[in-house]
Scaffold this active site. Structure first.
Site, short mmCIF file in Angstrom:
data_model
loop_
_atom_site.label_atom_id
_atom_site.label_comp_id
_atom_site.label_asym_id
_atom_site.label_seq_id
_atom_site.Cartn_x
_atom_site.Cartn_y
_atom_site.Cartn_z
N ASP A 1 0.58 -1.10 0.13
CA ASP A 1 0.08 -0.02 0.00
C ASP A 1 0.75 1.24 0.14
O ASP A 1 0.27 2.15 0.22
CB ASP A 1 -0.92 0.02 1.22
N GLU B 1 13.01 -3.13 11.69
CA GLU B 1 14.20 -2.59 10.95
C GLU B 1 15.67 -2.29 11.77
O GLU B 1 16.59 -2.74 10.96
CB GLU B 1 13.87 -1.32 10.39
N1 UDP Z 1 -0.02 -7.68 5.94
C1 UDP Z 1 0.02 -8.92 5.88
N2 UDP Z 1 -0.91 -9.44 6.99
C2 UDP Z 1 -1.62 -8.56 7.86
C3 UDP Z 1 -1.35 -7.28 7.61
C4 UDP Z 1 -0.41 -6.75 6.76
O1 UDP Z 1 0.55 -9.82 5.22
O2 UDP Z 1 -2.26 -9.26 8.60
C5 UDP Z 1 1.16 -7.16 5.03
C6 UDP Z 1 0.41 -5.72 4.04
O3 UDP Z 1 -0.35 -6.25 2.83
C7 UDP Z 1 1.87 -5.00 3.93
C8 UDP Z 1 2.65 -5.27 5.10
O4 UDP Z 1 2.05 -6.31 5.53
O5 UDP Z 1 2.43 -5.26 2.58
C9 UDP Z 1 2.47 -4.10 6.23
O6 UDP Z 1 1.12 -4.07 6.59
P1 UDP Z 1 0.43 -2.71 6.49
O7 UDP Z 1 0.75 -1.79 5.47
O8 UDP Z 1 -1.09 -2.86 6.95
O9 UDP Z 1 1.10 -1.89 7.81
P2 UDP Z 1 1.51 -0.40 8.12
O10 UDP Z 1 1.65 0.29 6.77
O11 UDP Z 1 0.31 -0.03 9.07
O12 UDP Z 1 2.84 -0.34 8.83
MN MN Z 2 1.23 -0.02 4.78
#
Ligand code: UDP
Ligand code: MN
Length: 249
Positions: free
Chosen positions: A115, A200
């Site tokens: 995203d 990280e």
């Molecule tokens: N993701 C996943 N399983 C989950 C939630 C997220 O595989 O239960 C993936 C999501 O598609 C993305 C990455 O892990 O590529 C990070 O998640 P998210 O974007 O929700 O995290 P944030 O942007 O809040 O750090």
């Molecule tokens: Mn994200």
């Protein structure tokens, strides 16, 4: 020859998944020599992602790994665990280790969530990475841009709001790693069970030091990736009204 970019992307089923993946695919179509490693958060490949990748004209591999129950509600908060995607990224790293030996290909590995928003220039910045390269990330860590402040290709300071005590206070989208480092260092993996926000720093500490980081994006003055987050759309009428209504004469 042009080094290959291996982009590791965890993804999970939700209303906006296809939209996010479509936008990302159509960004990656503009990048040469890129191999997209998609790891679904599921017990098996889902038809949606299989069909999507068939149409997406980017070289790809489809993997899957369901997030372990220890990292899911109710054991963690309802919004989900903090280390979202960590186990899936490790599956991507292991796939590289199974499929390449050091020296097989010149490449770089990048963790790119589904995203985020990517300027295609980002990929040219990371393509030539000797060990670990680094740059700022927009809309991350409570700042318009979070990341390194650099001079002559080296990191001098960190511009950071949230948890500034970390050794590498950066987002997952802020760095890329030479493929051979992944292939030769078994410690290059994420700890899904560690404290949130420390994936990280732990990962980077295992493979590099701050003085050896390679500053990209015009000495870290440009933003080429944004930590955008897709909102959750309202689907409140999906189950409530008949989908077919006769047109009036
Ligand atoms: N993701 C996943 N399983 C989950 C939630 C997220 O595989 O239960 C993936 C999501 O598609 C993305 C990455 O892990 O590529 C990070 O998640 P998210 O974007 O929700 O995290 P944030 O942007 O809040 O750090
Ligand atoms: Mn994200």
């Amino acid at each position: 020859t042009l080094p290959t970019i291996f982009m590791i992307t965890p993804t999970y089923a939700r209303a906006t998944q296809k939209a996010d993946l479509t936008r990302l695919c159509q960004t990656l179509m503009h990048v040469r020599n890129l191999h997209w490693i998609i790891i679904e958060d599921s017990d098996s490949e889902t038809p949606l992602v299989t069909r999507f990748l068939k149409r997406c004209r980017v070289k790809s591999s489809q993997l899957n790994r369901k997030t372990s129950s220890k990292l899911q509600p109710p054991k963690v908060s309802a919004k989900g665990h903090k280390n979202r995607g960590a186990e899936q990224r490790n599956v991507g790293l292991d796939w590289l280790r199974e499929n390449y030996k050091p020296g097989d290909v010149t490449g770089v590995v990048y963790f790119g969530d589904d995203d985020n928003t990517y300027d295609i220039q980002l990929f040219e910045e990371m393509r030539y990475t000797n060990k670990v390269s680094i740059w700022p990330v927009g809309l991350a860590g409570g700042l318009k841009a979070e990341g390194p402040i650099c001079e002559n290709g080296r990191v001098k300071k960190w511009h950071v709001g949230w948890s500034p005590g970390r050794k590498f206070p950066v987002d997952m989208a802020a760095f890329a790693v030479n493929l051979d480092i992944i292939l030769t260092n078994s410690k290059a993996r994420l700890n899904p069970f560690g404290p949130g926000g420390h994936l990280e720093p732990e990962f980077l500490s295992a493979i590099t030091t701050v003085p050896e980081l390679e500053a990209k994006a015009d000495d870290c003055t440009k933003v080429y990736v944004w930590h955008t987050q897709t909102g959750r759309p309202s689907l409140r009428y999906e189950d409530k009204i008949p989908t077919l209504i006769e047109t009036k004469k």
